[in-house]
Enzyme design. Structure first.
Site, mmCIF file in Angstrom:
data_model
loop_
_atom_site.group_PDB
_atom_site.id
_atom_site.type_symbol
_atom_site.label_atom_id
_atom_site.label_comp_id
_atom_site.label_asym_id
_atom_site.label_seq_id
_atom_site.Cartn_x
_atom_site.Cartn_y
_atom_site.Cartn_z
ATOM 1 N N GLU A 40 0.068 -0.233 -6.986
ATOM 2 C CA GLU A 40 -0.326 -0.300 -5.574
ATOM 3 C C GLU A 40 -1.780 0.101 -5.366
ATOM 4 O O GLU A 40 -2.238 1.120 -5.888
ATOM 5 C CB GLU A 40 0.603 0.617 -4.762
ATOM 6 N N GLY A 132 4.183 -7.811 9.665
ATOM 7 C CA GLY A 132 3.559 -6.487 9.614
ATOM 8 C C GLY A 132 4.396 -5.448 8.899
ATOM 9 O O GLY A 132 4.214 -4.256 9.104
ATOM 10 N N GLY A 134 4.581 -5.033 5.546
ATOM 11 C CA GLY A 134 4.139 -4.752 4.179
ATOM 12 C C GLY A 134 4.753 -5.696 3.154
ATOM 13 O O GLY A 134 4.735 -5.424 1.956
ATOM 14 N N SER A 136 3.800 -8.975 3.097
ATOM 15 C CA SER A 136 2.847 -10.090 3.011
ATOM 16 C C SER A 136 3.202 -11.296 3.861
ATOM 17 O O SER A 136 3.128 -12.441 3.411
ATOM 18 C CB SER A 136 2.661 -10.538 1.563
ATOM 19 N N SER A 137 3.545 -11.033 5.109
ATOM 20 C CA SER A 137 3.764 -12.150 6.021
ATOM 21 C C SER A 137 2.467 -12.936 6.208
ATOM 22 O O SER A 137 2.492 -14.153 6.399
ATOM 23 C CB SER A 137 4.284 -11.641 7.370
ATOM 24 N N ASP A 182 -1.320 -10.484 -3.125
ATOM 25 C CA ASP A 182 -0.325 -11.115 -2.250
ATOM 26 C C ASP A 182 -0.393 -12.637 -2.332
ATOM 27 O O ASP A 182 0.626 -13.323 -2.419
ATOM 28 C CB ASP A 182 -0.549 -10.679 -0.794
HETATM 29 C C1 GLA Z 1 -2.187 -5.178 0.844
HETATM 30 C C2 GLA Z 1 -3.299 -6.073 0.303
HETATM 31 C C3 GLA Z 1 -3.170 -6.245 -1.206
HETATM 32 C C4 GLA Z 1 -3.028 -4.898 -1.924
HETATM 33 C C5 GLA Z 1 -1.957 -4.043 -1.250
HETATM 34 C C6 GLA Z 1 -1.873 -2.670 -1.820
HETATM 35 O O1 GLA Z 1 -0.958 -5.826 0.694
HETATM 36 O O2 GLA Z 1 -3.261 -7.331 0.914
HETATM 37 O O3 GLA Z 1 -4.273 -6.957 -1.703
HETATM 38 O O4 GLA Z 1 -4.254 -4.232 -1.987
HETATM 39 O O5 GLA Z 1 -2.164 -3.943 0.151
HETATM 40 O O6 GLA Z 1 -1.456 -2.721 -3.146
#
Ligand code: GLA
Length: 396
Positions: A40, A132, A134, A136-137, A182
């Site tokens: 992460e 929103g 987390g 990756s929408s 993402d």
């Molecule tokens: C978001 C960003 C990614 C990554 C994560 C944390 O999802 O879009 O590129 O940095 O946070 O791992």
């Protein structure tokens, strides 16, 4: 009867498209959200990440406008966000911060730059990736847009170039200086595989995840704390500053011993940020090996270590995420939990928990019950096997 979430979403979107635009869609495309198992905040430090695509998608249905339709625009309507926008194909404008269609406009602009010029079109967007949360929408809608433009123009972009084009849209149109994780996994994710991505070389290794005795449980805290946007950019700056003071191109190039040796040169906060990054990269590589060896206990331990590092050194967790991880850890291996951590950018959103499949129900019951009781917030829980990356569902 539709048998998967995606089939259901596709058939619902096709029906809604016809209701909205009075003709069936000619193209339907889908791009997934993702969950990151470990690694992460290391993508923008040239490190390794280990995400997978999840069985939740953004779907775009579209058809060409008739030649006599005035203007040269894409008219895009969102079911999920309940809005509509006309995007000029030649030079898509950037909208106010936070507008859902900035992702679409940014990708159309990037495609235009790459020489992909779609005809004017109508499109309908629908997504079951929690917005929103987390997962990756935003990458999902970006990658779905790029996939639609590919389908409409009969072109296939190089997968890495496609992901980078989407990342650029996020930087320039949504104003978020995200890394590459993402978009890469939304483009390249494979069913039954985690994706080990070297964010420096952009090499991908697909690692099988076929052992169905373990399940990845995703728990959405259903909170999103406001400081998320600014704090992300701040973390990036702190990492860059730490790398510069250590004399390396990126924190990927430093070891924990080197960090310790140069401790005096760094601000205490930079030291902690760097310690997270350097140790997290090591944990990710080790986790990939442990998965190949089927050593789920080791993977679980690394996930917990990752969470503690994100909580204490990187400071991107929050009380609700910590509570969810603690609840999972309380159950421990006897209760079917091998490991748990926050996933994604942080400050809210989701945790990912590695659970023995036989115990999924009791773990769900415990975590949801206590979380609800302590926070008065209803969590949402989903499980997903690694899913397929972006693809064209229909092209007539
Ligand atoms: C978001 C960003 C990614 C990554 C994560 C944390 O999802 O879009 O590129 O940095 O946070 O791992």
């Amino acid at each position: 009867m539709a048998s998967t979430f995606l089939e259901q979403l596709v058939s619902d979107t096709a029906v809604r498209f016809e209701e909205n635009f009075e003709s069936p869609p000619r193209w339907i495309v889908a791009a997934p959200g993702r969950v990151n198992l470990i690694g992460e905040h290391v993508d923008y430090n040239d490190g390794f990440v280990l995400p997978m695509a999840i069985d939740r998608y953004c779907v775009l249905a579209a058809c060409e406008k008739p030649a006599d339709d005035p203007g040269d625009t894409a008219t895009v309507r969102s079911i999920t966000k309940d809005g509509q926008i006309d995007i000029t194909l030649e030079k898509p404008e950037r909208g106010p911060a936070g507008e859902w269609w900035n992702y679409v406009a940014g990708v159309i602009a990037g495609c235009h730059e790459a020489g992909l010029q779609p005809p004017k079109f109508w499109a309908l967007v629908a997504s079951d990736v929690p917005l929103g949360g987390g997962l990756s929408s935003s990458a999902a809608i970006e990658v779905a847009t790029a996939t639609l433009v590919e389908a409409m123009t009969g072109t296939t972009l190089d997968p890495a170039a496609k992901a980078l084009l989407c990342q650029k849209a996020e930087h320039e149109y949504a104003g978020v200086p995200c890394g590459i994780m993402d978009q890469f996994v939304s483009v390249m994710g494979r069913p039954d595989h985690l994706m080990l991505l070297d964010c420096r070389s952009q090499q991908v290794e697909h690692i099988p995840l076929v052992d169905d005795s373990v399940t990845l449980m995703i728990v959405n805290s259903n909170v999103k704390h406001e400081l998320a946007g600014g704090a992300y950019a701040e973390r990036r700056r702190q990492c860059e500053s730490a790398a510069e003071k250590l004399g390396v191109a990126a924190l990927r190039d430093a070891s924990l011993d080197e960090l310790e040796a140069h401790r005096a040169k760094l601000e205490p906060v930079e030291f902690r940020r760097a310690r997270h990054i350097i140790s997290e990269i090591e944990r990710t590589v080790t986790a990939a090996q442990a998965i190949k060896a089927g050593d789920w206990s080791r993977v679980g331990e690394l996930m917990v270590a990752s969470h503690l590092s994100l909580r204490d050194d990187y400071e991107v967790s929050c009380a609700e995420l910590d509570l969810l991880v603690d609840l999972a850890r309380d159950l421990g291996p006897e209760g079917g939990v091998l490991g748990s951590r926050m996933t994604g950018g942080g400050f809210g959103g989701c945790t990912v928990t590695l659970v023995r499949t036989a115990d999924v129900q009791s773990v769900t019951h415990h975590m949801a019950g206590v979380y609800r009781q302590e926070t008065h917030i209803e969590p949402s829980i989903l499980t997903s096997r690694p899913a397929r990356g972006a693809h064209v569902v229909k092209a007539d």
